[in-house]
Design a protein around this motif. Structure first.
Motif, PDB file in Angstrom:
ATOM      1  N   ILE A 181       0.863  -1.182   0.000  1.00 54.41           N
ATOM      2  CA  ILE A 181       0.000   0.000   0.000  1.00 54.41           C
ATOM      3  C   ILE A 181       0.904   1.239   0.000  1.00 54.41           C
ATOM      4  O   ILE A 181       1.886   1.295   0.739  1.00 54.41           O
ATOM      5  CB  ILE A 181      -0.913   0.063   1.248  1.00 54.41           C
ATOM      6  N   PHE A 182       0.534   2.208  -0.807  1.00 54.26           N
ATOM      7  CA  PHE A 182       1.274   3.466  -0.886  1.00 54.26           C
ATOM      8  C   PHE A 182       0.338   4.636  -0.663  1.00 54.26           C
ATOM      9  O   PHE A 182      -0.863   4.546  -0.922  1.00 54.26           O
ATOM     10  CB  PHE A 182       1.944   3.604  -2.259  1.00 54.26           C
ATOM     11  N   ARG A 183       0.911   5.735  -0.212  1.00 53.92           N
ATOM     12  CA  ARG A 183       0.184   6.980  -0.002  1.00 53.92           C
ATOM     13  C   ARG A 183       0.871   8.043  -0.856  1.00 53.92           C
ATOM     14  O   ARG A 183       2.075   8.262  -0.739  1.00 53.92           O
ATOM     15  CB  ARG A 183       0.229   7.352   1.477  1.00 53.92           C
ATOM     16  N   ALA A 184       0.099   8.681  -1.730  1.00 54.22           N
ATOM     17  CA  ALA A 184       0.607   9.779  -2.547  1.00 54.22           C
ATOM     18  C   ALA A 184       0.044  11.068  -1.973  1.00 54.22           C
ATOM     19  O   ALA A 184      -1.171  11.187  -1.764  1.00 54.22           O
ATOM     20  CB  ALA A 184       0.176   9.619  -4.003  1.00 54.22           C
ATOM     21  N   PHE A 185       0.940  12.023  -1.694  1.00 59.39           N
ATOM     22  CA  PHE A 185       0.465  13.251  -1.064  1.00 59.39           C
ATOM     23  C   PHE A 185       1.262  14.466  -1.533  1.00 59.39           C
ATOM     24  O   PHE A 185       2.360  14.354  -2.054  1.00 59.39           O
ATOM     25  CB  PHE A 185       0.508  13.134   0.463  1.00 59.39           C
ATOM     26  N   TYR A 186       0.642  15.595  -1.308  1.00 59.67           N
ATOM     27  CA  TYR A 186       1.203  16.892  -1.645  1.00 59.67           C
ATOM     28  C   TYR A 186       1.368  17.649  -0.329  1.00 59.67           C
ATOM     29  O   TYR A 186       0.513  17.570   0.553  1.00 59.67           O
ATOM     30  CB  TYR A 186       0.223  17.625  -2.567  1.00 59.67           C
ATOM     31  N   LEU A 187       2.474  18.379  -0.188  1.00 59.61           N
ATOM     32  CA  LEU A 187       2.693  19.240   0.981  1.00 59.61           C
ATOM     33  C   LEU A 187       2.580  20.696   0.547  1.00 59.61           C
ATOM     34  O   LEU A 187       3.228  21.106  -0.420  1.00 59.61           O
ATOM     35  CB  LEU A 187       4.080  19.011   1.581  1.00 59.61           C
ATOM     36  N   ASP A 188       1.761  21.480   1.278  1.00 60.08           N
ATOM     37  CA  ASP A 188       1.686  22.902   0.948  1.00 60.08           C
ATOM     38  C   ASP A 188       2.866  23.648   1.575  1.00 60.08           C
ATOM     39  O   ASP A 188       3.723  23.045   2.219  1.00 60.08           O
ATOM     40  CB  ASP A 188       0.328  23.504   1.351  1.00 60.08           C
ATOM     41  N   LYS A 189       2.916  24.959   1.397  1.00 62.03           N
ATOM     42  CA  LYS A 189       4.051  25.761   1.868  1.00 62.03           C
ATOM     43  C   LYS A 189       4.210  25.726   3.381  1.00 62.03           C
ATOM     44  O   LYS A 189       5.295  25.944   3.902  1.00 62.03           O
ATOM     45  CB  LYS A 189       3.911  27.197   1.387  1.00 62.03           C
ATOM     46  N   GLU A 190       3.116  25.466   4.100  1.00 61.57           N
ATOM     47  CA  GLU A 190       3.173  25.388   5.556  1.00 61.57           C
ATOM     48  C   GLU A 190       3.487  23.970   6.040  1.00 61.57           C
ATOM     49  O   GLU A 190       3.548  23.709   7.234  1.00 61.57           O
ATOM     50  CB  GLU A 190       1.849  25.859   6.180  1.00 61.57           C
ATOM     51  N   GLY A 191       3.631  23.028   5.107  1.00 60.75           N
ATOM     52  CA  GLY A 191       3.942  21.653   5.479  1.00 60.75           C
ATOM     53  C   GLY A 191       2.721  20.785   5.747  1.00 60.75           C
ATOM     54  O   GLY A 191       2.849  19.658   6.206  1.00 60.75           O
ATOM     55  N   LYS A 192       1.526  21.302   5.456  1.00 58.04           N
ATOM     56  CA  LYS A 192       0.303  20.503   5.627  1.00 58.04           C
ATOM     57  C   LYS A 192       0.208  19.489   4.497  1.00 58.04           C
ATOM     58  O   LYS A 192       0.425  19.799   3.337  1.00 58.04           O
ATOM     59  CB  LYS A 192      -0.932  21.412   5.630  1.00 58.04           C
ATOM     60  N   GLU A 193      -0.104  18.265   4.887  1.00 58.77           N
ATOM     61  CA  GLU A 193      -0.179  17.156   3.940  1.00 58.77           C
ATOM     62  C   GLU A 193      -1.593  16.999   3.392  1.00 58.77           C
ATOM     63  O   GLU A 193      -2.565  17.029   4.134  1.00 58.77           O
ATOM     64  CB  GLU A 193       0.245  15.872   4.660  1.00 58.77           C
ATOM     65  N   TYR A 194      -1.675  16.815   2.073  1.00 64.49           N
ATOM     66  CA  TYR A 194      -2.947  16.553   1.393  1.00 64.49           C
ATOM     67  C   TYR A 194      -2.800  15.241   0.632  1.00 64.49           C
ATOM     68  O   TYR A 194      -2.024  15.160  -0.326  1.00 64.49           O
ATOM     69  CB  TYR A 194      -3.297  17.673   0.421  1.00 64.49           C
ATOM     70  N   ILE A 195      -3.522  14.223   1.073  1.00 62.63           N
ATOM     71  CA  ILE A 195      -3.432  12.919   0.420  1.00 62.63           C
ATOM     72  C   ILE A 195      -4.234  12.948  -0.872  1.00 62.63           C
ATOM     73  O   ILE A 195      -5.427  13.232  -0.875  1.00 62.63           O
ATOM     74  CB  ILE A 195      -3.918  11.793   1.345  1.00 62.63           C
ATOM     75  N   VAL A 196      -3.542  12.656  -1.951  1.00 66.15           N
ATOM     76  CA  VAL A 196      -4.164  12.623  -3.266  1.00 66.15           C
ATOM     77  C   VAL A 196      -4.770  11.248  -3.520  1.00 66.15           C
ATOM     78  O   VAL A 196      -5.858  11.133  -4.058  1.00 66.15           O
ATOM     79  CB  VAL A 196      -3.131  12.981  -4.357  1.00 66.15           C
ATOM     80  N   GLN A 197      -4.031  10.208  -3.136  1.00 60.84           N
ATOM     81  CA  GLN A 197      -4.577   8.864  -3.291  1.00 60.84           C
ATOM     82  C   GLN A 197      -3.806   7.859  -2.453  1.00 60.84           C
ATOM     83  O   GLN A 197      -2.682   8.107  -2.030  1.00 60.84           O
ATOM     84  CB  GLN A 197      -4.567   8.419  -4.758  1.00 60.84           C
TER      85      GLN A 197
END
Length: 192
Positions: free
Chosen positions: A54-70
């Motif tokens: 299982i993998f987690r793909a995520f984006y980090l914003d400028k403040e370091g908050k994680e947003y899981i894409v899938q």
């Protein structure tokens, strides 16, 4: 590689000879829990077919908050496709959540395989079409679905993952707080 052949044959049949050729384009990689396949800023050299894990793909914003894409499970394809096809640095991170095995396919190999074998061009087109459709459903769900509806769609899309992934990541993926997810669980509104 038998799993990969079975996966391809869910869309198009291939002969033994064809599969022997197809598999020469892939390289196998073992991935440890917490190991990154891709980090923000990396050049994206491969897309990955997940044989196990299982993998987690995520984006980090400028403040370091994680947003899981899938999340990506066995039999799924995974990459930062904007970076992969555009040959630009990634803005995504992909991390392994349990011991895994993936098959790597470079863009050059993918293009060569698709140009030489109509069956594989068809296979890749069908996989991209299904992926795009799933992404569109996810966006619509995030824009208009209630937390309960989003969870139900999540459970349908990722059967069995609820017991394998920490609830904080599920809440993050659904766009709700951990507390909201816990409240829905304790209220009996959600099934695990």
């Amino acid at each position: 590689m038998d799993k990969l052949r079975k996966h391809i044959e869910e869309i198009t049949p291939v002969s033994d000879q064809e599969f022997e050729y197809i598999k020469t384009f892939f390289s196998e990689k073992k991935v440890r829990k917490h190991q990154y396949l891709l980090q923000d800023g990396d050049m994206v050299t491969c897309e990955y077919w997940i044989a196990k894990g299982i993998f987690r793909a995520f984006y980090l914003d400028k403040e370091g908050k994680e947003y899981i894409v899938q999340f990506a499970l066995e039999n799924w394809w995974l990459s930062d496709y904007n970076a992969f096809f555009g040959q630009v640095p990634s803005n995504m991170n992909i991390v392994c959540m349990e011991e895994a095995e993936v098959y790597c396919l470079t863009l050059l190999s993918r293009e060569k395989l698709a140009s030489e074998m109509h069956k594989m061009e068809h296979f890749f087109r069908m996989k991209l079409t299904k992926g795009y459709s799933a992404q569109q459903r996810r966006i619509c769900s995030l824009l208009s679905g209630s937390p309960k509806q989003r969870y139900e769609e999540f459970a349908k899309m990722y059967p069995g993952i609820v017991s394998k992934v920490p609830k904080k990541y599920i809440a993050e993926y659904l766009g709700v707080s951990r507390e909201t997810l816990s409240r829905l669980y304790s209220g009996g509104n959600l099934q695990t």
